[in-house]
Scaffold this motif. Structure first.
Motif, mmCIF file in Angstrom:
data_model
loop_
_atom_site.group_PDB
_atom_site.id
_atom_site.type_symbol
_atom_site.label_atom_id
_atom_site.label_comp_id
_atom_site.label_asym_id
_atom_site.label_seq_id
_atom_site.Cartn_x
_atom_site.Cartn_y
_atom_site.Cartn_z
ATOM 1 N N ILE A 39 0.865 -1.181 0.000
ATOM 2 C CA ILE A 39 0.000 0.000 0.000
ATOM 3 C C ILE A 39 0.898 1.227 0.000
ATOM 4 O O ILE A 39 1.653 1.465 0.950
ATOM 5 N N ALA A 40 0.839 2.028 -1.043
ATOM 6 C CA ALA A 40 1.719 3.190 -1.204
ATOM 7 C C ALA A 40 1.261 4.356 -0.327
ATOM 8 O O ALA A 40 0.172 4.327 0.267
ATOM 9 N N PRO A 41 2.082 5.416 -0.231
ATOM 10 C CA PRO A 41 1.723 6.561 0.610
ATOM 11 C C PRO A 41 0.391 7.201 0.224
ATOM 12 O O PRO A 41 0.037 7.293 -0.959
ATOM 13 N N CYS A 42 -0.340 7.604 1.251
ATOM 14 C CA CYS A 42 -1.564 8.413 1.106
ATOM 15 C C CYS A 42 -2.706 7.685 0.408
ATOM 16 O O CYS A 42 -3.660 8.320 -0.069
ATOM 17 N N VAL A 43 -2.668 6.365 0.351
ATOM 18 C CA VAL A 43 -3.819 5.591 -0.124
ATOM 19 C C VAL A 43 -4.947 5.721 0.892
ATOM 20 O O VAL A 43 -4.720 5.690 2.101
ATOM 21 N N VAL A 44 -6.184 5.838 0.393
ATOM 22 C CA VAL A 44 -7.359 5.917 1.256
ATOM 23 C C VAL A 44 -8.301 4.778 0.912
ATOM 24 O O VAL A 44 -8.670 4.590 -0.250
ATOM 25 N N THR A 45 -8.695 4.024 1.931
ATOM 26 C CA THR A 45 -9.722 3.000 1.749
ATOM 27 C C THR A 45 -10.974 3.440 2.499
ATOM 28 O O THR A 45 -10.889 4.172 3.489
ATOM 29 N N THR A 46 -12.140 2.998 2.054
ATOM 30 C CA THR A 46 -13.397 3.479 2.619
ATOM 31 C C THR A 46 -14.347 2.312 2.879
ATOM 32 O O THR A 46 -14.205 1.234 2.294
ATOM 33 N N ASN A 47 -15.344 2.553 3.759
ATOM 34 C CA ASN A 47 -16.278 1.467 4.083
ATOM 35 C C ASN A 47 -17.735 1.894 4.185
ATOM 36 O O ASN A 47 -18.579 1.120 4.621
ATOM 37 N N ASP A 48 -18.064 3.121 3.783
ATOM 38 C CA ASP A 48 -19.421 3.635 3.969
ATOM 39 C C ASP A 48 -19.909 4.311 2.689
ATOM 40 O O ASP A 48 -19.566 5.457 2.400
ATOM 41 N N ASN A 49 -20.739 3.600 1.931
ATOM 42 C CA ASN A 49 -21.280 4.159 0.688
ATOM 43 C C ASN A 49 -22.288 5.286 0.931
ATOM 44 O O ASN A 49 -22.635 6.010 0.001
ATOM 45 N N TYR A 50 -22.762 5.420 2.152
ATOM 46 C CA TYR A 50 -23.796 6.409 2.446
ATOM 47 C C TYR A 50 -23.211 7.700 3.027
ATOM 48 O O TYR A 50 -23.940 8.642 3.314
ATOM 49 N N MET A 51 -21.913 7.730 3.196
ATOM 50 C CA MET A 51 -21.196 8.914 3.673
ATOM 51 C C MET A 51 -21.851 9.532 4.900
ATOM 52 O O MET A 51 -22.069 10.739 4.994
ATOM 53 N N GLY A 52 -22.180 8.684 5.855
ATOM 54 C CA GLY A 52 -22.666 9.160 7.137
ATOM 55 C C GLY A 52 -24.128 9.555 7.182
ATOM 56 O O GLY A 52 -24.583 10.088 8.201
ATOM 57 N N ARG A 53 -24.884 9.295 6.111
ATOM 58 C CA ARG A 53 -26.295 9.681 6.089
ATOM 59 C C ARG A 53 -27.188 8.439 6.033
ATOM 60 O O ARG A 53 -26.858 7.457 5.362
ATOM 61 N N SER A 54 -28.317 8.498 6.718
ATOM 62 C CA SER A 54 -29.391 7.497 6.750
ATOM 63 C C SER A 54 -29.040 6.289 7.598
ATOM 64 O O SER A 54 -27.892 5.841 7.649
#
Length: 238
Positions: A149-164
């Motif tokens: 994993i190279a520098p500054c890679v971002v992984t995510t886990n929430d398709n709703y971006m904190g809503r609903s």
């Protein structure tokens, strides 16, 4: 048995166990029940075995007292690093300065965790991985063996971006299979899988799974070509 070497202002809580030849820097805090193996170096201002605290608005389950942290042998933990409770770090792991490894995380042997890396709760990182400076591994992710994993890679886990409220049972981290590689400044969307030896070019946005031995590039990332034969994991000296 050789006693640990302690710096100044070190706090060791109850029932902490040490192997042989352990060196503890200045201002280190080691919480109750932590297990530390042989030939371990813990540098200044590190915090080991910290229990998590939960914001009132957090959707994470409320936890009481988690099991203690376990640090293997020949591990180095850098300055100002925080290792949470219920974290298991295998032998010969290197954790650089300012890294954070959250609760219920397992890290395999000979893995390198770079400066400022954040590994969130409930992740698994395999053996001989390399996570470079300031990359972010989101909660509920799994990295298998020999992952880069190279520098500054971002992984995510929430398709709703904190809503609903719909999002509450749909959190899903990323999976990077054995030999997978992710280039600098790339973003991996929730639940995506990078198959064995799959490779993501720098600054890409991965919105679909990456096939085994494929190189993807762009936003959204698309297959450019196969990974060159000489770069495949099976053709490397290990």
């Amino acid at each position: 048995m050789e006693s640990p070497i302690f710096g100044n202002n070190v706090i060791i809580e109850e029932d902490v166990t040490f192997g042989e030849n352990v060196t503890i820097g200045n201002n280190v805090v080691i919480y109750t029940g932590t297990e530390i193996g042989n030939d371990v170096v813990i540098q200044d201002n590190a915090v080991i075995g910290k229990q998590p605290t939960r914001a009132k608005a957090s959707i994470l389950p409320d936890t009481k007292q988690l099991p203690s942290a376990k640090i293997g042998s020949e591990v180095t933990i850098g300055t100002s690093t925080i290792i949470y409770a219920n974290c298991e770090i295998a032998d010969n792991v290197f954790v650089a300065d300012l890294a954070t490894v959250r609760e219920r995380v397992k890290i395999g042997e000979y893995t390198i965790i770079g400066r400022g890396v954040a590994i969130e709760n409930d992740c698994i990182v395999g053996k001989r991985c390399k996570l470079e400076t300031n990359c972010y591994i989101t909660a509920y992710s799994e990295l298998e063996d020999y992952v880069f994993i190279a520098p500054c890679v971002v992984t995510t886990n929430d398709n709703y971006m904190g809503r609903s409220k719909e999002r509450f049972d749909k959190f899903k981290g990323v999976t990077v299979k054995t030999g997978g590689r992710i280039g600098a400044n790339s973003t991996i969307l929730p639940g995506k899988v990078i198959e064995d030896d799959g490779t993501v070019a720098a600054a890409s946005v991965v919105s679909k799974n990456v096939e085994s031995e494929s190189l993807v590039v762009g936003s959204p990332a698309k297959k450019l070509r196969d990974v060159p034969e000489e770069q495949l994991l099976r053709n490397q000296e290990r």
